[in-house]
Design a protein around this motif. Structure first.
Motif, PDB file in Angstrom:
ATOM      1  N   UNK A 124     -54.579 -37.272 -86.066  1.00 21.79           N
ATOM      2  CA  UNK A 124     -54.967 -37.251 -87.462  1.00 21.79           C
ATOM      3  C   UNK A 124     -55.351 -35.832 -87.855  1.00 21.79           C
ATOM      4  N   UNK A 125     -55.146 -35.547 -89.126  1.00 18.16           N
ATOM      5  CA  UNK A 125     -55.474 -34.229 -89.646  1.00 18.16           C
ATOM      6  C   UNK A 125     -56.963 -33.970 -89.576  1.00 18.16           C
ATOM      7  N   UNK A 126     -57.319 -32.762 -89.163  1.00 18.65           N
ATOM      8  CA  UNK A 126     -58.735 -32.392 -89.161  1.00 18.65           C
ATOM      9  C   UNK A 126     -59.197 -32.142 -90.594  1.00 18.65           C
ATOM     10  N   UNK A 127     -60.392 -32.633 -90.892  1.00 21.87           N
ATOM     11  CA  UNK A 127     -61.031 -32.389 -92.182  1.00 21.87           C
ATOM     12  C   UNK A 127     -61.897 -31.135 -92.035  1.00 21.87           C
ATOM     13  N   UNK A 128     -62.306 -30.517 -93.143  1.00 17.24           N
ATOM     14  CA  UNK A 128     -63.097 -29.284 -93.046  1.00 17.24           C
ATOM     15  C   UNK A 128     -64.310 -29.391 -92.116  1.00 17.24           C
TER      16      UNK A 128
END
Length: 160
Positions: A124-128
């Motif tokens: 999954x894409x990393x969030x800030x």
């Protein structure tokens, strides 16, 4: 996919012994009992070493991935008892340490977000806010490689 990897700071004399006899990796990994204290070396365990060096590469710091790449191997690859093993010579350890000394959280976060970096483990894409935990792993690697470089050691990386 999550893979546990361990990296070991290995003095050149010990590396020479390992190159001559693959079975000695058992002593380094603690699988073979030995009274020889030289096999007790500094090590660092990663649950997602792949994510750490992929993120560094994404941020413009490719040396760790280029040297210790379990997917593509390098000229210092070994196998022992189901382990994939990569070796960074003392000169390469020094280059990695120098590069890691320049890495900043802001830069890793900015470049990772621009590239929509995704983890191997969670896919999954990393969030800030996720980048701080990832940077903690980079910081652990930075400290380890700086100490190994200062001591003139090679690094043996093993993944199972």
């Amino acid at each position: 996919m999550s893979v546990t990897s361990t990296i070991y700071a290995v003095p050149p004399a010990l590396l020479k012994r390992l190159r001559k006899d693959n079975e000695l990796f058992g002593s380094l990994f603690g699988e073979e009992e030995t009274s020889d204290a030289s096999w007790k070396v500094e090590n660092l365990v990663f649950v997602d070493f792949e994510d750490t060096h992929r993120l560094l590469r994404c941020a413009g710091y490719p040396t760790l991935r280029n040297v210790l790449d379990f997917e593509n191997g390098n000229d210092e690859a070994f196998e022992y008892g189901g382990y994939d093993i990569q070796v960074a010579t003392p000169a390469k350890v020094k280059k990695i340490a120098e590069e890691l000394a320049r890495v900043t959280l802001a830069e890793v976060r900015t470049k990772g977000l621009e590239a929509e970096f995704s983890t191997d483990r969670r896919n999954e894409r990393l969030k800030p806010d996720d980048y701080e935990a990832q940077f903690d792993e980079i910081e652990r690697a930075r400290v380890f490689f700086a100490a190994a470089a200062k001591a003139g050691n090679a690094v043996v990386a093993a993944a199972m």
